[in-house]
Design an enzyme around this catalytic site. Structure first.
Site, short mmCIF file in Angstrom:
data_model
loop_
_atom_site.label_atom_id
_atom_site.label_comp_id
_atom_site.label_asym_id
_atom_site.label_seq_id
_atom_site.Cartn_x
_atom_site.Cartn_y
_atom_site.Cartn_z
CG HIS A 1 -2.57 -4.41 4.65
ND1 HIS A 1 -1.54 -3.76 4.00
CD2 HIS A 1 -3.05 -5.35 3.77
CE1 HIS A 1 -1.40 -4.28 2.79
NE2 HIS A 1 -2.29 -5.23 2.63
CG ASN B 1 3.17 -1.07 0.96
OD1 ASN B 1 3.70 -0.01 1.27
ND2 ASN B 1 2.21 -1.61 1.67
CB CYS C 1 -1.33 -0.76 1.74
SG CYS C 1 -1.44 -0.32 3.48
CG ASP D 1 -2.92 -7.56 -0.07
OD1 ASP D 1 -2.39 -6.50 0.32
OD2 ASP D 1 -2.94 -8.59 0.62
#
Length: 1154
Positions: A483, A237, A242, A502
Site C-alpha cells: 500500500h 482508490n 494508491c 491515504d
C-alpha cells in the site's frame, strides 16, 4: 467477546524464565514512553553533514483538545478498585472491567481488563495452581457491528507505579483494528500476584491504575470529513491505484506546476482520451471539491481498463513519464518551460585519466536522482556513493586513443540541482542470492533540511543548494505488493503542518509519523522489522519556496475549464439523483395489441419500440399489484376491471427438459392476478420483475358488450394463452391476428373455426400450424388433432401459433422457407486480415458491408468477396472468427472449404447462437494470397522482415516450396520488395535478432541454404528472424581486407538494445573517425543529436573498447576478428544513446495521447 492478542509478542514477553514480571528485573524490559518525546530537539553537527540523525527535527505541533472527538492521539484511563476481588474467583465476564470511552479519530477507545489464568510459570518460579495474570487490552469501536471499518494505531499500555522511585510498567502494541479484531493487547500482561504485592509499588488502597496512550491513523470505512479535519480531500482508490494517488497529490501540492497544468490548451481535446484534460479535472476537483475525488476518467484517458486499475504499475516511471508528457503538452504555450524550470537539473559524466592530461565528459539533464539504500545510512552517504569515482585499471583500463590504455577515474558530478528535487530511494532491487526481486527495508535516514553544496562540480552553477523536505512517499509491504501513502508538509513556508494522504482519507500527522517513522529498519521497541518506509522524497529548494509554492486562485483557472467542469459536476449530480430515484422506482413498458399488429417479424413486437416514451412509465417499487392495476387504469384511462395484466417472461426458462442453449424468448407468460387477501400478503411490484425484463401485456377487448363477454374466462390450470400470426403468401410476411385461450384437454384442430374467424379466412380453409418458440426453434405441428396436453412444449402461456393456407404452399413460399430465410440472412463487415499473412497486397483497406446467408458455402463466399474487391476467388483465404472477441483465429484448410457454411465460419455453434433480432453485423476476415489457397499445403510460409534503404522495416509473408532454398525465399520476396531508386536491385537474407538483448545482425545467409536447414537452426526461436534487404552498392563485393561490421543501438546497457541493426563495410586501417562520419550520414541525424552518441566495440555481450569522439585510431581487422569462433561471437559496433521510443505500457499511453 474475542480478545485478540499478538501471540508472537506474548511469546517474546513471557516465553522464558528471565523475561517475566519479577520486579527486580522489570526495568530491563520496561519501555518508558513519555508524551514529551513527541518533540525532538537534537543539535546539528555542522562538521559532519552525514550525521543527519543529529539534524534539528522540529515537531509539527498538533493542537490537542480533549473535547475534540477527532484528535489523532489521546490517553485512555482505567482505575481498578477492589483489585483483590478482581483477581478472585468467578466468571470472567463478571470480573472484567471496561473503561469509559475516549474518542480519537472519531472512534471510541476503551481499556479492557480481564483476569486470566496464568498459563506459564512466573520468573520467580513461584507458580501456584489457579494463579492469575492481568489481561490488558485496548478496544476500538467495540459496540459497532458494521464489518467495513478499520483503523490502524500504535499504543503504549501502562500500569502506573503508585510509589515514588518505582517506574511504571509498559508495553507497546501496533495493530489494525477492525470488527473481528476490535481489541488488541496481552492476555498475560503481568502476574496479578506481582501487582497485588504492595512492595512492588503498583497497588495502593486495593487499587491499581491503568492507562493507554493511543496514536491512531484516520479510520477507513466510516464517515471521515477530510476537508473538515485536515483541510484537504483525498482520491478514491480504484482497486490498486494508491501508488498513483500518492503521485497525484504530490504534483497537486506543487503549486506552480498546478498553475501551469491549468494553462494547457485543452478546449478542443477529446474528453475521453485527453490525459491533459483529465489532469486538469483532477487538480480542479482536488482544489474545490468537498468529497473524495475519483480518478476513473484519468485512468480511462490512459487507456486502462478495469483490470489495469487493479495492477500496480511502476511508480517512478509513472511520475517521470507523466512529467515528460505534460511538458510536451505545454510546448508552444506561455508555460512551455515550467516543468524543466521546476524539475530539471544538470550533471556531468566524465572519464579522467590519472597519469596523462586527458578527460572525456558529457553533460546530461536529469529529472530525478536514484539513490542506493542498501548499505547506506542516510541521504548524504548515498549521494557520496553516487558521486564516488570508479577506478578503471588493470584489465579494465580506459582506451584514451593516442594515449593508449590508461588508468582512469569514471564518475558523475552535479552541475546544478533543480528547484524541486525528486529522490527515488532504491528500495526494490534484484537479489542474486535469492534470484528474485526483493524490497530493501533497511533503515535509511533523511533530514528535513538537506544541504547539497558539496556535490556541485567546481565548474557547476554556483548557488546555495539548501532544500526543505516537502513530501515523503511511503510503501508498506513487500516487492510483490503493498500500500502507498504520502505525507506532505502543507505549510512549508511557515510552521510545519504535515498531513497524511491515504487514498480517500486525509488526516493531520505528526512529524514523527511523517518522517522518522518511515526511515525503515528494525523497531527496537517491538523487536520486529518495519515494512513501511519511504521510497520517494520530494525536496524544495529553500530559496525557491515562494516561487514553487505560489498561490493558486480561481483566477488562475481559464473560464472554459471552470465552465466545463461545473457542467460535468451538474450532469454527475443529475445522474446521482437518477440513480437514487432508481432505488425507489422501476420503469416498465406496457405492450398492447395495437403495437403487435404493426410487427412482422419474430416475437410479438420490435424491441426498438421500447424507446418510445409513450409506452414507458415509472411505478413505485413498493406498490402492490392492486395498486398497480389502479395506476395502469388511471394512466391509460381505463376502468379498473376492463383489462388484465400479463407479465412478460422468458418461456425457454419455463420449459421442462430443455438442455441445449436457447435464445431468450420473452412472452406474456404469467397473469398478474388482483389480490383480495390481507394487505400484507399482496405481492409487491419489486418482486414481479427481473432485471432483464420489465414488460407488461395489456389484455383488452374493444367490444361494447358487458364485461363478462369482453374478457374471456381464463382457467389457470386448464387454459393456455396463444397469440396468432398469419403467414400472408402474397406479402411474404407474417401478420398479427390476436390472441386466443385454448383448453389443454382439447386439440388445436377443434379450435379451427374460431382461429379461422380471427384470421379472417373462410370456415373450411385448409391450414398448416407452426409453433414459434424462439427464432432458432420454429416447428410444424405434425398432428393438430392431438390434445395440447400431449405436446409439453404447448403447455405454456404466451406461445405463438403461426397459420398458413396449405393450398398456397410452395418450397420457395411457405412458413418454413420464410423463417429459414429470416433467420439465415445476416449483415457482415468484410475485413482484410493484414496480420494473418504480412503481404503487401493485404495492407489495411477500408472494409465493406453486405448481406449474405448463414447457409452459403465457402466457394460462394469467396466468389462474392472476389467480385467486391476484384480479385481471384481461388486466392482468397478465409479465417474462422471467435465470437467472444470477433477476432480471426485460424484460417480454413482445404477440407474446411469443402464442408463449411458461413455459420461454422463465424463460429455460430454451441453456445454462440445467432440471434436475428439483434440486427448484428458480423465481422468476416479474409486474406489475399499470391498463390491459390489449394497450394498452401505444399508451401512453407515465412514471416520475415524487409528493410529499405532508409532502415525502415516491415513484415511480409512469403510462400516458399518446402524443398526450396534461401534463393527461392529471395525470389518470392522480390515480388513485394520496393527497391530504392538507383539501387543495386540485388537482395540478401540476413539473420537478425529480435529481442532487446540480441537486437543485432549476425550473418548473411548463404543462398544455397535449404529452407529446412534454416528453419531447423533459426526458425524455432522467437528471438531470431530472417531479414531481406537490398545490398548497398559498396557491399556488393567484400575484399579480403574488408569486413561487414554489424552496428547496433543500445540505451546505456547492452541488454537494452533497440532500433534497426545494420551492416557497414569497413576497411583495414580505416580510421574510426571516418566510420563514425559514414554512420552519421547513413542515419541522417543532426550534429547536435550525433554528439550524444557514444561508440563502443562489443564482443560476446561485453564492451571491449569505448571509442571516444576524438578517437583517431584505425581498424585492425586481424585484432578485431582473432577470437571469432561462431557467428554470435563476431564483434559489433555499439551506439549508446537514448531510446526515445523506450516506453512501458504506462509510457506508451502518454506518448500516444499527449
Amino acid at each position: 467477546m474475542d480478545h485478540a492478542y499478538d501471540s508472537d509478542m506474548e511469546d517474546k514477553e513471557n516465553g522464558s524464565e528471565e523475561d517475566t514480571n519479577d520486579h527486580n528485573l522489570r526495568a530491563i524490559r520496561d519501555v518508558t514512553f513519555q508524551a514529551s518525546e513527541d518533540k525532538m530537539e537534537i543539535e546539528e553537527s555542522p562538521e559532519d553533514p552525514s550525521n543527519i540523525s543529529k539534524s534539528k527535527a522540529k515537531e509539527d505541533p498538533i493542537e490537542e483538545d480533549d473535547d475534540d472527538r477527532y484528535k489523532p492521539e489521546g490517553l485512555v484511563v482505567l482505575v481498578i478498585d477492589k483489585f483483590s476481588e478482581f483477581m478472585g474467583e468467578g466468571p470472567t465476564d463478571q470480573l472484567q472491567r471496561l473503561s469509559q470511552p475516549i474518542h480519537i479519530r472519531g472512534l471510541p477507545w476503551k481499556i479492557l481488563a480481564i483476569p486470566r489464568e496464568q498459563g506459564r510459570p512466573p520468573m520467580d518460579r513461584r507458580h501456584f495452581p489457579g494463579a492469575k495474570a492481568l489481561g490488558f487490552f485496548l478496544q476500538c469501536n467495540g459496540d459497532v457491528p458494521d464489518p467495513s471499518w478499520s483503523c490502524t494505531a500504535s499504543a503504549v499500555l501502562r500500569v502506573h507505579s503508585q510509589t515514588a522511585g518505582i517506574e511504571d510498567y509498559t508495553r507497546r502494541i501496533s495493530h489494525t483494528f477492525y470488527a473481528k479484531e476490535n481489541d488488541w493487547g496481552y492476555s498475560q500482561f503481568m502476574a496479578c500476584d506481582t501487582l497485588a504485592d504492595p512492595a512492588n509499588g503498583y497497588l495502593k488502597d486495593d487499587t491499581i491504575k491503568l492507562s493507554v496512550q493511543v496514536w491512531a491513523d484516520a479510520p477507513h470505512g466510516v464517515h471521515w470529513d477530510s476537508k473538515k479535519h485536515a483541510g484537504y480531500i483525498g482520491l478514491k482508490n480504484q482497486g490498486a491505484t494508491c501508488y498513483m494517488n500518492s503521485i497525484l497529490q504530490t504534483l497537486f501540492f506543487t503549486n506552480k506546476l498546478r498553475k501551469a497544468v491549468y494553462q494547457m490548451p485543452t478546449e478542443h481535446d477529446d474528453p475521453e482520451s485527453s490525459v491533459a484534460l483529465a489532469m486538469q479535472r483532477v487538480f480542479y476537483e482536488l482544489q474545490f471539491s468537498t468529497t473524495p475525488v475519483g480518478t476513473k476518467k484519468l485512468t480511462k484517458s490512459f487507456g486502462w481498463d478495469s483490470v489495469d486499475s487493479f495492477l500496480q504499475h511502476d511508480v517512478q516511471e509513472l511520475c517521470r513519464v507523466l512529467l515528460d508528457n505534460l511538458e510536451s503538452k505545454m510546448k508552444s504555450t506561455k508555460v512551455a518551460d515550467t516543468i524543466p524550470h521546476l524539475f530539471r537539473g544538470r550533471m556531468k559524466s566524465y572519464i579522467r585519466c590519472k597519469n596523462v592530461d586527458f578527460e572525456s565528459s558529457r553533460e546530461e539533464s536529469f529529472y530525478d536522482v536514484q539513490l542506493n539504500v542498501k548499505g547506506k545510512a542516510n541521504i548524504i552517504e548515498s549521494f557520496r556513493d553516487y558521486t564516488q569515482p570508479e577506478l578503471l585499471d588493470g584489465d579494465n583500463k580506459y582506451d584514451a586513443g593516442i594515449h593508449g590504455l590508461q588508468a582512469a577515474e569514471k564518475g558523475v558530478k552535479f552541475l546544478s540541482f533543480p528547484p524541486i528535487l525528486h529522490l527515488q530511494l532504491m528500495r526494490f532491487q534484484y537479489d542474486p542470492a535469492l534470484d528474485a526481486n526483493v524490497k530493501i527495508n533497511d533503515k535509511f535516514e533523511f533530514p528535513d533540511t538537506l544541504v547539497l553544496n558539496e556535490f556541485i562540480d567546481e565548474h557547476g552553477e554556483k548557488d546555495d543548494y539548501i532544500y526543505l523536505l516537502h513530501a515523503v512517499l511511503v510503501h508498506s509491504g513487500d516487492f510483490h505488493g503493498g500500500h502507498y501513502v504520502v505525507f506532505i508538509n502543507t505549510n512549508l513556508k511557515g510552521n510545519p503542518r504535515w498531513c497524511k494522504f491515504d487514498d480517500d482519507v486525509v488526516s493531520r500527522a505528526a512529524y514523527r509519523d511523517a518522517v522518522t517513522a518511515n526511515y525503515g529498519g528494525d523497531d527496537p521497541e517491538i523487536g520486529t522489522r518495519s515494512y513501511s518506509n519511504a521510497y520517494m522524497l520530494v525536496y524544495i529548494k529553500k530559496s525557491k519556496i515562494s516561487d514553487v509554492l505560489c498561490p493558486v486562485t480561481e483566477d488562475d483557472i481559464p473560464e472554459h475549464l471552470k465552465a466545463r467542469f461545473e457542467s460535468e459536476k451538474s450532469r454527475d449530480e443529475q445522474r446521482r439523483r437518477e440513480k437514487e430515484e432508481a432505488t425507489l422506482f422501476i420503469e416498465i413498458a406496457v405492450i398492447t395489441e395495437e403495437v403487435m399488429r404493426n410487427h412482422h417479424s419474430y416475437d410479438l413486437f420490435d424491441q426498438k419500440i421500447l424507446e418510445d416514451y409513450s409506452l414507458r412509465m415509472k411505478v413505485q417499487k413498493n406498490m402492490n399489484v392492486n395498486e398497480l392495476h389502479e395506476f395502469i387504469a388511471k394512466n391509460m384511462n381505463l376502468r379498473d376491471m376492463d383489462f388484465r395484466l400479463w407479465l412478460f417472461q422468458d418461456i425457454n426458462q419455463k420449459r421442462d427438459g430443455i438442455r441445449a442453449p436457447a435464445l431468450e424468448s420473452y412472452r406474456p407468460a404469467t397473469l398478474i392476478k388482483r389480490n383480495i387477501e390481507e394487505a400484507q400478503k399482496i405481492e409487491r411490484v419489486e418482486t414481479l420483475f427481473d432485471a432483464d425484463c420489465q414488460l407488461l401485456f395489456l389484455e383488452l377487448d374493444k367490444s361494447s358488450s358487458t364485461l363478462r363477454d369482453r374478457l374471456p374466462i381464463y382457467r389457470e390450470d386448464l387454459d393456455v394463452l396463444f397469440f396468432l400470426k398469419y403467414y400472408n403468401h402474397e406479402r411474404r410476411l407474417t401478420e398479427y391476428k390476436g390472441s386466443i385461450f385454448l383448453s389443454i384437454e382439447e386439440d388445436i384442430q377443434r379450435y379451427g373455426p374460431q382461429i379461422l374467424r380471427k384470421i379472417g379466412l373462410p370456415e373450411h380453409t385448409r391450414v398448416n400450424f407452426y409453433v414459434e418458440l424462439s427464432p432458432e426453434n420454429v416447428y410444424k405441428l405434425q398432428n393438430p388433432s392431438a390434445t395440447i396436453r400431449e405436446d409439453r412444449n404447448l403447455l405454456l402461456d404466451g406461445l405463438i401459433l403461426v397459420v398458413e393456407e396449405s393450398t398456397k404452399v410452395s418450397p420457395e413460399n411457405c412458413i418454413a422457407s420464410y423463417y429459414e430465410d429470416l433467420y439465415s440472412r445476416i449483415q457482415v463487415e468484410v475485413i482484410t486480415n493484414s496480420d494473418g499473412f504480412g503481404t503487401s497486397m493485404n495492407t489495411p483497406t477500408l472494409p465493406f458491408k453486405g448481406a449474405i446467408s448463414l447457409r452459403w458455402k465457402m466457394e460462394k463466399v469467396c466468389g462474392w468477396i472476389g467480385k467486391q474487391i476484384d480479385y481471384d476467388p481461388l486466392k482468397i483465404l478465409l479465417w474462422r472468427v471467435c465470437q467472444h472477441n470477433e477476432k480471426p483465429t485460424i484460417y480454413l484448410n482445404k477440407e474446411n472449404y469443402a464442408v463449411y457454411t458461413v455459420k461454422e465460419l463465424l463460429g455460430l455453434t454451441g453456445s454462440a447462437i445467432h440471434d436475428p433480432r439483434a440486427n448484428r453485423c458480423y465481422k468476416l476476415y479474409y486474406t489475399k494470397l499470391p498463390i491459390p489457397v489449394a497450394e498452401l499445403e505444399f508451401r512453407k510460409n515465412f514471416r520475415i522482415q524487409i528493410m529499405n534503404d532508409k532502415f525502415h522495416t516491415s513484415d511480409i509473408t512469403v510462400f516458399v516450396e518446402k524443398t526450396g532454398t534461401i534463393r527461392d525465399l529471395l525470389a518470392e520476396s522480390r515480388k513485394e520488395f520496393k527497391f530504392s531508386e538507383n539501387g543495386t536491385g540485388r537482395l540478401r537474407c540476413v539473420h537478425v535478432g529480435l529481442s532487446a538483448n540480441c537486437l543485432r545482425v549476425f550473418q548473411v545467409l548463404s543462398e544455397d541454404m535449404s529452407i529446412t536447414e534454416f528453419q531447423a537452426k533459426y526458425g524455432s526461436s522467437p528471438s531470431m528472424n530472417a531479414r531481406v534487404e537490398e545490398i548497398p552498392a559498396d557491399q556488393l563485393e567484400v575484399r579480403p581486407d574488408e569486413h561487414l561490421l554489424a552496428v547496433a543501438h543500445y540505451d546505456k546497457e547492452l541488454s537494452r538494445m533497440f532500433g534497426v541493426p545494420f551492416y557497414i563495410k569497413i576497411t583495414n586501417n580505416e580510421s574510426f573517425e571516418n566510420i563514425r562520419r559514414r554512420i552519421k550520414e547513413l542515419l541522417e541525424v543532426s550534429d547536435r543529436e550525433f554528439e550524444k552518441y557514444k561508440f563502443t566495440l562489443v564482443t560476446n555481450n561485453r564492451i571491449i573498447r569505448e571509442l571516444d569522439n576524438e578517437d583517431k585510431s584505425c581498424v585492425n581487422l586481424n585484432e578485431l576478428l582473432h577470437n571469432v569462433t561462431t557467428f554470435a561471437s563476431y564483434p559489433y559496433l555499439g551506439i549508446d544513446h537514448m531510446n526515445k521510443a523506450r516506453v512501458s505500457k504506462v509510457s506508451l499511453l502518454f506518448y500516444n495521447l499527449l
